[in-house]
Design a protein around this motif. Structure first.
Motif, short mmCIF file in Angstrom:
data_model
loop_
_atom_site.label_atom_id
_atom_site.label_comp_id
_atom_site.label_asym_id
_atom_site.label_seq_id
_atom_site.Cartn_x
_atom_site.Cartn_y
_atom_site.Cartn_z
N ILE A 6 0.62 7.75 -8.42
CA ILE A 6 2.25 8.04 -7.85
C ILE A 6 2.64 9.01 -8.37
CG2 ILE A 6 4.39 6.85 -7.35
CD1 ILE A 6 2.16 5.72 -5.74
N GLN A 9 7.91 3.13 -4.58
CA GLN A 9 7.48 3.88 -5.80
C GLN A 9 7.38 5.27 -5.63
OE1 GLN A 9 3.59 2.31 -6.44
NE2 GLN A 9 4.08 1.24 -8.31
N THR A 57 0.40 3.98 -11.29
CA THR A 57 1.55 4.64 -11.57
C THR A 57 1.23 6.10 -11.88
OG1 THR A 57 2.86 2.69 -12.77
CG2 THR A 57 3.61 4.92 -13.43
N PHE A 63 7.34 -2.08 -10.05
CA PHE A 63 6.61 -2.20 -8.83
C PHE A 63 5.04 -2.50 -8.72
CE2 PHE A 63 10.94 -0.95 -7.70
CZ PHE A 63 11.58 -1.78 -6.77
N GLY A 64 4.47 -1.51 -9.29
CA GLY A 64 3.09 -1.58 -9.52
C GLY A 64 2.52 -3.09 -9.90
N ILE A 108 8.52 2.63 -12.41
CA ILE A 108 7.42 2.33 -11.37
C ILE A 108 6.51 1.39 -11.61
CG2 ILE A 108 5.29 3.82 -10.51
CD1 ILE A 108 8.10 5.13 -9.55
#
Length: 392
Positions: free
Chosen positions: A387, A39, A384, A202-203, A199
């Motif tokens: 990140i 990420q 997200t 994957f989150g 993102i």
């Protein structure tokens, strides 16, 4: 200081997911850490280079074109009903599901989607430690949307146990459809739209693997069963009807949920002098701070986050546009990626309605864990934003 807040925010998000876990001992740390690193890398590339943005924009343009084709059919049947310049949700967002459903049926019939399911699912499952179907579903959700995606796996829906069904629904709620990315890009900076889409992918796996951890055996993961043999037009008719059923059921669910939220806001305003949405805004202010938003802007940011939760992302984006001039660029970026997802109360109705339209028993199962879905999807949005706060 910003890095320290981001680290604390990351720990808090993962901790909140762990608290809600149904099997904490089975949580796998290695794939979670690997996906967080991915990420961070992707966020850096997307926010600092043009390569990722150009690819996503090209895909979004393709789906926008598909919706234009769908609009031809809608206008032919319903032309003149809507006032010029208006944007009826049912006509412009839900009815195109019928065309998307037909297209999905064709892609299934000619074996394109099964091919994508096999190879993309295989590649992602090596990273996230989940099944191929879950991995494919996450990608498909971002491509065709949270309602339409279940049509792509309608042959498998009845075979899924509750824990795997939860992960599929969590992916659908954590992503957004490419078909409406163009609309998002007219309201917030395109680079944040693209970043959030990638993102969130994957989150969704990170949060789901903490809240709902499980191991899929090779035997369980072979769910790409052979569909019954049908002629092309028999298949096409079936998928068109399926698409229509999903559109109608989703519309009914939306009417009910949106009306209930409006009533709740009115009730709180009458009793407490502040709407339910306003109260939740103050609740979200600490999360905004953990996401990297300055304290002086946290209440405003929290209000936008609450707006997205109790209404939808479109209303939240419009709210963000209204106050953007009073916010820093950092806050705008953090909140922009937060609002790019389907994590809101009405999505519970949309997803359960979509599944119910294809398989009634599984639709009822989705409705039962609806609030847990929303909790997890909201954590995905917060993750997200955290990140992205490392990069901005």
């Amino acid at each position: 200081m910003n890095y320290l807040i981001s680290i604390v925010g990351l720990i808090v998000v993962l901790g909140l997911a762990w608290v809600a876990s149904n099997n904490r001992k089975q949580v796998k740390v290695k794939p979670i850490m690997m996906m967080i690193i991915i990420q961070l890398i992707l966020a850096y590339v997307l926010l600092n280079t043009k390569i990722g943005l150009n690819v996503i924009q090209a895909v979004a343009t393709g789906f926008t074109k598909l919706l234009e084709f769908a609009n031809e059919g809608v206008v032919f049947v319903f032309g003149g009903i809507a006032n010029e310049g208006s944007f009826p949700f049912f006509l412009n967002v839900l009815l195109p599901i019928i065309f998307i459903s037909a297209l999905i049926g064709i892609l299934q019939h000619i074996k394109v989607l099964p091919f994508i399911m096999k190879w993309i699912g295989w590649a992602l499952s090596k990273v996230n430690g989940m099944g191929k179907l879950e991995s494919y579903n996450a990608v498909a959700s971002a491509l065709v949307g949270q309602s339409e995606v279940f049509i792509t796996v309608k042959k498998q829906l009845g075979q899924l146990p509750p824990h795997r069904l939860y992960t599929l629904c969590a992916s659908a709620m954590s992503t957004v459809s490419m078909g409406i990315v163009g609309a998002y890009m007219t309201m917030i900076d395109p680079k944040y739209v693209v970043t959030a889409i990638v993102i969130n992918l994957f989150g969704g796996f990170i949060i789901a693997s903490i809240i709902n951890p499980y191991t899929v055996t090779e035997e369980e993961d072979i769910l790409d069963v052979q569909a019954e043999k049908q002629s092309f037009f028999e298949m096409l008719g079936e998928y068109i009807i399926d698409g229509f059923k999903v559109a109608i059921i989703v519309a009914a669910m939306l009417i009910g949920f949106v009306a209930l939220m409006a009533g709740l806001n009115s009730l709180f305003d009458l009793i407490f002098g502040i709407s339910f949405q306003g109260i939740v805004g103050y609740v979200f202010a600490p999360f905004a701070i953990l996401m990297g938003v300055p304290v002086s802007e946290s209440v405003t940011a929290g209000g936008i986050m609450a707006t997205k939760l109790v209404t939808n992302e479109f209303v939240a984006m419009l709210s963000l546009s209204d106050v953007a001039s009073s916010l820093s660029e950092r806050t705008i970026g953090i909140i922009s990626v937060f609002v790019v997802s389907f994590a809101n109360f009405s999505s519970i109705g949309i997803i359960s309605g979509a599944v119910k339209g294809l398989h009634e028993k599984q639709g009822n199962a989705v409705a039962r864990f609806g609030l847990k879905l929303l909790y997890g999807a909201t954590l995905v949005s917060v993750l997200t934003s955290v990140i992205v706060s490392f990069i901005l």
